[in-house]
Design an enzyme around this catalytic site. Structure first.
Site, mmCIF file in Angstrom:
data_model
loop_
_atom_site.group_PDB
_atom_site.id
_atom_site.type_symbol
_atom_site.label_atom_id
_atom_site.label_comp_id
_atom_site.label_asym_id
_atom_site.label_seq_id
_atom_site.Cartn_x
_atom_site.Cartn_y
_atom_site.Cartn_z
ATOM 1 N N ARG A 1 0.858 -1.203 0.000
ATOM 2 C CA ARG A 1 0.000 0.000 0.000
ATOM 3 C C ARG A 1 0.887 1.245 0.000
ATOM 4 N NH1 ARG A 1 -5.253 -1.849 3.502
ATOM 5 N NH2 ARG A 1 -6.629 -1.877 1.711
ATOM 6 N N GLN B 1 -1.326 2.824 -5.389
ATOM 7 C CA GLN B 1 -2.710 3.117 -4.966
ATOM 8 C C GLN B 1 -3.740 2.716 -6.017
ATOM 9 O OE1 GLN B 1 -3.127 7.154 -3.585
ATOM 10 N NE2 GLN B 1 -2.658 6.547 -1.492
ATOM 11 N N ASP C 1 -4.816 -0.933 -5.693
ATOM 12 C CA ASP C 1 -5.234 -1.380 -4.367
ATOM 13 C C ASP C 1 -6.635 -2.007 -4.428
ATOM 14 O OD1 ASP C 1 -5.853 -1.729 -1.729
ATOM 15 O OD2 ASP C 1 -5.371 0.308 -1.097
ATOM 16 N N SER D 1 -8.795 -2.126 -1.147
ATOM 17 C CA SER D 1 -9.574 -0.912 -0.858
ATOM 18 C C SER D 1 -10.800 -0.827 -1.764
ATOM 19 C CB SER D 1 -8.711 0.346 -1.055
ATOM 20 O OG SER D 1 -7.794 0.453 -0.005
ATOM 21 N N TYR E 1 -1.388 -0.849 9.725
ATOM 22 C CA TYR E 1 -2.434 -1.838 9.982
ATOM 23 C C TYR E 1 -2.544 -2.075 11.485
ATOM 24 C CZ TYR E 1 -2.909 -3.345 5.145
ATOM 25 O OH TYR E 1 -3.182 -3.398 3.807
#
Ligand code: NAD
Length: 379
Positions: free
Chosen positions: A122, A127, A130, A133, A229
């Protein structure tokens, strides 16, 4: 160079790995794309749409498997399919390498290069790849919509001549991508929202969406890893969270749970005793069900009623929104493919951080340490 898009084998899967838009990008570079007939139908892409983007259509799955250089998938191919892949070909998708590493054994043995969309780092440059997400966004939205549909109450505050209807109260557990989307969706429908997360940074984001953040004093405990995380918490810290949640859940109409710790069973946040204290007619929507669930009473893959509370434990909620889930996923995979098919030929630069981070197997070997460790028999 042949990219093959196959029908997903998982019975509850409706998504497709690449949509016609992504196919157009590949064929524009001179890459051949073959699509198994019907692969996109459930996500709104017909065979004609694919041929319009320059793909060919085939009903011969075995031939596609044996001739493809790159196979983008949503879920890992079943072992029988993996055994038919060419050595040196590439399979890329949600391969669940930390959850089910053994399910990839046949492809590793064939010398197939495996890239896991879950393991794409990430970092800013990645991005647009991803996919976690993307899917979390769809899941968070859909959870609230399903819960609102099943709730025997309205969501918004309504002042009518016949009286005032108070707003529904929604509690969101875990304020990552899915949780924040759930908060935003519930707020848009007019609910009053509270949320809890162990990461302190989540508090500001929750408040910026107009929800209340439930603060729990964990005595300065470090709850985040270097990657941002959540860490696996001690039993004591988990219990403190559970007590605060049980209190808020008593008056909630809907609880949406999204808490996950990568590579681990989802943390247990709602005990069965806490469910039994909830209002009859309330709803728990457990988005962590595929990882074991955040609620003790959740039955992964089922919807049950416990003590008057309906508990949803969907196995694949994003498959209920196949058009946009496929659109986002396809974009993520397509962006990844630009890395390895830059010139229209397959070039795997293993020094690239994104390629190195997401590569599970190369040349017949597992190359990801965490996956290799997950395959070792536990002592
Ligand atoms: P996730 O799906 O792994 O987990 C969902 C949420 O559950 C997280 O917010 C986590 O903190 C929370 N959680 C875990 N255990 C908990 C517990 N015991 N009690 C309460 N909450 C608990 O998370 P995610 O949505 O994938 O996001 C994880 C992090 O990555 C977040 O910080 C997010 O902002 C960040 N992120 C960064 C990027 C990027 O930079 N490209 C993209 C997406 C997410």
């Amino acid at each position: 160079m042949l990219v093959a898009i196959l029908k997903e084998a998982r019975p509850d899967e409706t998504r497709v790995a690449l949509t016609p838009d992504a196919v157009k990008l590949l064929t524009g570079k001179g890459v051949s794309v073959a699509v198994e007939s019907g692969a996109g139908v459930q996500s709104g892409a017909s065979d004609v749409d694919y041929t319009g983007s320059g793909a060919t259509i085939s009903s011969n799955r075995a031939e596609l498997l044996a001739t493809a250089d790159v196979v983008p998938v949503v879920n890992a191919l079943p072992a029988a399919d993996q055994e038919q892949l060419k050595s040196g070909s590439v399979m890329i998708g949600f391969l669940r390498p930390l959850d089910e590493p053994a399910a990839l054994a046949a492809a590793v043995k064939r010398g197939v290069t495996l890239f896991s969309m879950e393991l794409v780092p990430r970092i800013t440059r990645a991005q647009s790849m991803d996919a976690l997400s993307s899917m979390a966004t769809v899941a968070g939205y859909k959870a609230v919509i399903v819960a609102a549909d099943h709730l025997p109450k309205l969501f918004p505050l309504l002042m009518t001549a016949a009286g005032t209807i108070p707003p529904a109260k929604v509690l969101v557990l875990g304020a990552g991508v899915a949780g924040l989307q759930a908060i935003a969706t519930a707020r848009r429908l007019g609910a009053v929202v509270e949320a809890y997360d162990v990461r302190a940074a989540a508090g500001e984001q929750v408040k910026s969406l107009g929800a209340k953040f439930i603060e729990v004093d964990l005595g300065g405990l470090q709850t985040e890893d270097k990657g941002g995380y959540a860490k696996e918490l001690s039993p004591e810290a988990l219990e403190l969270g559970r007590q605060a949640i049980a209190k808020a859940a008593k008056t909630a109409d809907v609880v949406i749970t999204t808490a996950q710790v990568p590579g681990r069973r989802a943390p247990l946040m709602i005990s069965t005793a806490a469910v039994e204290e909830m209002r009859p007619g309330a709803i728990i929507f457990d988005l962590a069900a595929p990882a074991g669930g955040n609620c003790e009473a959740t039955k992964p893959g089922e919807t049950i009623v416990h003590h008057g509370v309906t508990i949803f434990g969907p196995a694949n909620i994003v498959a209920e929104m196949p058009v946009h889930a496929s659109m986002l996923y396809s974009k993520n995979v397509s962006n990844f493919l630009q890395l390895i098919l830059k010139t229209g030929e397959l070039v795997i630069d293993r020094a690239d951080e994104i390629i190195a981070g997401s590569c599970v197997a190369f040349g017949g070997e597992i190359v990801n340490e965490r996956v290799a460790a997950a395959l070792k028999p536990r002592a």
